[in-house]
Design an enzyme around this catalytic site. Structure first.
Site, PDB file in Angstrom:
ATOM      1  N   ASP A   1       0.832  -1.224   0.000  1.00 23.62           N
ATOM      2  CA  ASP A   1       0.000   0.000   0.000  1.00 23.62           C
ATOM      3  C   ASP A   1       0.855   1.258   0.000  1.00 23.62           C
ATOM      4  O   ASP A   1       0.570   2.218  -0.719  1.00 23.62           O
ATOM      5  CB  ASP A   1      -1.062  -0.005   1.121  1.00 23.62           C
ATOM      6  CG  ASP A   1      -0.533  -0.113   2.530  1.00 23.62           C
ATOM      7  OD1 ASP A   1       0.666  -0.436   2.729  1.00 23.62           O
ATOM      8  OD2 ASP A   1      -1.330   0.125   3.477  1.00 23.62           O
TER       9      ASP A   1
ATOM     10  N   GLY B   1      -3.075  -6.508  18.079  1.00 29.14           N
ATOM     11  CA  GLY B   1      -1.732  -6.857  17.612  1.00 29.14           C
ATOM     12  C   GLY B   1      -1.685  -8.155  16.832  1.00 29.14           C
ATOM     13  O   GLY B   1      -0.623  -8.740  16.646  1.00 29.14           O
TER      14      GLY B   1
ATOM     15  N   SER C   1      -5.699  -1.381  15.436  1.00 31.23           N
ATOM     16  CA  SER C   1      -5.429   0.039  15.722  1.00 31.23           C
ATOM     17  C   SER C   1      -6.221   0.942  14.778  1.00 31.23           C
ATOM     18  O   SER C   1      -6.783   1.954  15.222  1.00 31.23           O
ATOM     19  CB  SER C   1      -3.931   0.355  15.698  1.00 31.23           C
ATOM     20  OG  SER C   1      -3.316  -0.192  14.582  1.00 31.23           O
TER      21      SER C   1
ATOM     22  N   ASP D   1      -5.553  -0.144   5.833  1.00 31.95           N
ATOM     23  CA  ASP D   1      -6.391  -0.536   6.970  1.00 31.95           C
ATOM     24  C   ASP D   1      -7.529   0.453   7.218  1.00 31.95           C
ATOM     25  O   ASP D   1      -8.688   0.043   7.348  1.00 31.95           O
ATOM     26  CB  ASP D   1      -5.542  -0.731   8.226  1.00 31.95           C
ATOM     27  CG  ASP D   1      -4.503  -1.825   8.046  1.00 31.95           C
ATOM     28  OD1 ASP D   1      -4.562  -2.540   7.028  1.00 31.95           O
ATOM     29  OD2 ASP D   1      -3.627  -1.960   8.909  1.00 31.95           O
TER      30      ASP D   1
ATOM     31  N   TYR E   1       8.834  -2.492  10.569  1.00 28.57           N
ATOM     32  CA  TYR E   1       7.884  -2.046   9.536  1.00 28.57           C
ATOM     33  C   TYR E   1       8.407  -0.769   8.871  1.00 28.57           C
ATOM     34  O   TYR E   1       8.468  -0.660   7.643  1.00 28.57           O
ATOM     35  CB  TYR E   1       6.514  -1.803  10.178  1.00 28.57           C
ATOM     36  CG  TYR E   1       5.463  -1.353   9.192  1.00 28.57           C
ATOM     37  CD1 TYR E   1       4.584  -2.269   8.628  1.00 28.57           C
ATOM     38  CD2 TYR E   1       5.349  -0.021   8.805  1.00 28.57           C
ATOM     39  CE1 TYR E   1       3.621  -1.862   7.707  1.00 28.57           C
ATOM     40  CE2 TYR E   1       4.411   0.396   7.889  1.00 28.57           C
ATOM     41  CZ  TYR E   1       3.538  -0.527   7.346  1.00 28.57           C
ATOM     42  OH  TYR E   1       2.603  -0.129   6.432  1.00 28.57           O
TER      43      TYR E   1
HETATM   44  C1  GLA Z   1      -0.123  -2.828   8.339  1.00 30.59           C
HETATM   45  C2  GLA Z   1      -0.244  -1.391   7.835  1.00 30.59           C
HETATM   46  C3  GLA Z   1      -0.813  -1.347   6.430  1.00 30.59           C
HETATM   47  C4  GLA Z   1      -0.086  -2.295   5.486  1.00 30.59           C
HETATM   48  C5  GLA Z   1       0.094  -3.675   6.119  1.00 30.59           C
HETATM   49  C6  GLA Z   1       0.973  -4.577   5.291  1.00 30.59           C
HETATM   50  O1  GLA Z   1      -1.381  -3.417   8.487  1.00 30.59           O
HETATM   51  O2  GLA Z   1      -1.069  -0.657   8.700  1.00 30.59           O
HETATM   52  O3  GLA Z   1      -0.767  -0.020   5.950  1.00 30.59           O
HETATM   53  O4  GLA Z   1       1.147  -1.758   5.085  1.00 30.59           O
HETATM   54  O5  GLA Z   1       0.645  -3.599   7.419  1.00 30.59           O
HETATM   55  O6  GLA Z   1       0.371  -4.833   4.065  1.00 30.59           O
END
Ligand code: GLA
Length: 376
Positions: A44, A128, A134, A178, A227
């Site tokens: 994304d 989590g 979140s 998300d 991340y």
């Molecule tokens: C988390 C992030 C999203 C996306 C996913 C991996 O959920 O919040 O924006 O990057 O990881 O696809």
């Protein structure tokens, strides 16, 4: 009126009681779903295509107005009440659940005037676990605060505010998948989201299939720094290839030019470029009802997340292998950011008992649900 029965109705009644400790006023209720991502992982923030499904596990907020400029918020899961001023200056993140609420307040107050409120929050989304708990908290709190302030908000604007809360306050450089999944969810559909244009297209899920999650129980404390590092790596790969976003690199171009990248960035880019084309193929497979093909694409996605993007864990890999051993399972892969959390499994409806037997309480059948809304 019939007695509440499902988990979300029970949660709503529990929150009514929780809020009554804070406020004498009649509550209003707001729901924001979590999501599983069928395919399109870690693309994304590269402007890629993703295919999440908003699910019937959700966060609910009970909300009542206050006469002053305070926000008080009570969390069922954390057994705590937090309070802060709407106009607080330069708040600092506390690395706790309250950050999500403060983050969305900060993002919304740049967009509109807000009003004080008492809130009680609770969720049926495991926290989590890679199911966007979140984002659901931010969206549900945001929706409640806009309603209390009598300021209707467009779903897209709310999703943008939630992403800003994560990026600027919580400290996770997450993308839009998300919050868009939580706001735009459509019952019985997956959502094809083009994260470069922002276009959201509901894709019907074929009949006779079921989606399930299996929770590894692993929660990695350092997940947000890992991340953020992945995001920097993909941006660096895009820069070296001379594009703004890796979305702008076709598989053909990557085959020609990918070797110019240093090995680590080449692996990261290989994942992103391949994963984006798998999303297109997945949509076509679902539309044809070609479920074996859909499953194979999920399996390739997992292998790439494991080997090229390096966000899986041995435990997630074992869960995927164990799921694929079950007769009637088409495909399985880690879902969400990784570093622990859950896998998503695509299976024939009649294989659900075998999945439950294999994984017990860790497995949950999920249904595609509508996006965030006020509850009647
Ligand atoms: C988390 C992030 C999203 C996306 C996913 C991996 O959920 O919040 O924006 O990057 O990881 O696809």
């Amino acid at each position: 009126m019939s007695a509440p029965s499902g988990p979300l109705e029970l949660l709503r009644e529990a929150l009514r009681a929780d809020l009554a400790d804070l406020s004498d006023r009649q509550p209003r209720f707001f729901r924001a779903p979590g999501r599983v991502n069928l395919i399109g992982e870690h693309v994304d923030y590269s402007g890629g295509l993703v295919l999440p499904v908003a699910v019937d596990r959700a966060t609910i907020v009970a909300a009542a107005p206050r006469d002053d400029r305070r926000i008080r918020i009570r969390s069922r899961e954390h057994g705590e009440i937090a309070g802060f001023d709407l106009d607080e200056r330069l708040p600092r993140p506390q690395r706790s659940w309250v950050d999500y609420a403060r983050g969305i307040v900060l993002a919304l107050r740049r967009r509109m005037p807000l009003a004080g409120a008492d809130l009680a929050v609770g969720t049926t989304i495991p926290m989590g676990a890679g199911l966007a708990s979140s984002a659901a908290l931010e969206i549900a709190v945001g929706l409640a605060l806009c309603a209390i302030a009598d300021r209707p908000i467009e779903p897209r604007v709310l999703a943008g505010a939630a992403q800003e809360a994560e990026n600027s306050f919580v400290g996770v450089q997450s993308g839009l998948m998300d919050p868009l999944a939580s706001t735009f969810g459509v019952r019985d559909h997956a959502l094809l989201i083009d994260c470069r244009s922002g276009a959201v297209s509901p894709i019907p899920l074929p009949e006779g299939i079921v989606l399930a999650t299996v929770d590894s129980g692993e929660r990695h404390a350092l997940a947000s720094s890992a991340y953020n590092r992945r995001r920097i790596e993909t941006e660096e790969a895009a820069r070296l290839l001379g594009v703004a976003l890796l979305r702008d690199v076709s598989p053909e171009r990557f085959a020609r030019e990918g070797d110019e990248l240093p090995p680590l960035l080449r692996s990261r880019a290989r994942h992103v470029v391949g994963e984006i084309s798998r999303v297109g193929a997945m949509v076509r497979a679902l539309q044809r009802g070609a479920l074996e093909d859909a499953g194979a694409l999920m399996n390739s996605s997992h292998a790439s997340l494991r080997d090229n993007f390096e966000v899986s864990t041995p435990q997630l890999d074992l869960l995927v292998e164990a799921a694929l051993d079950i007769e009637g399972v088409y495909g399985a892969r880690m879902t969400g950011a990784g570093f622990g959390g859950s896998i998503v499994v695509l299976l024939r409806a009649d294989a659900a008992p075998a999945l439950a037997e294999r994984f017990g309480d860790a497995a949950t059948i999920v249904h595609a649900a509508d996006g965030a809304a006020a509850l009647e």
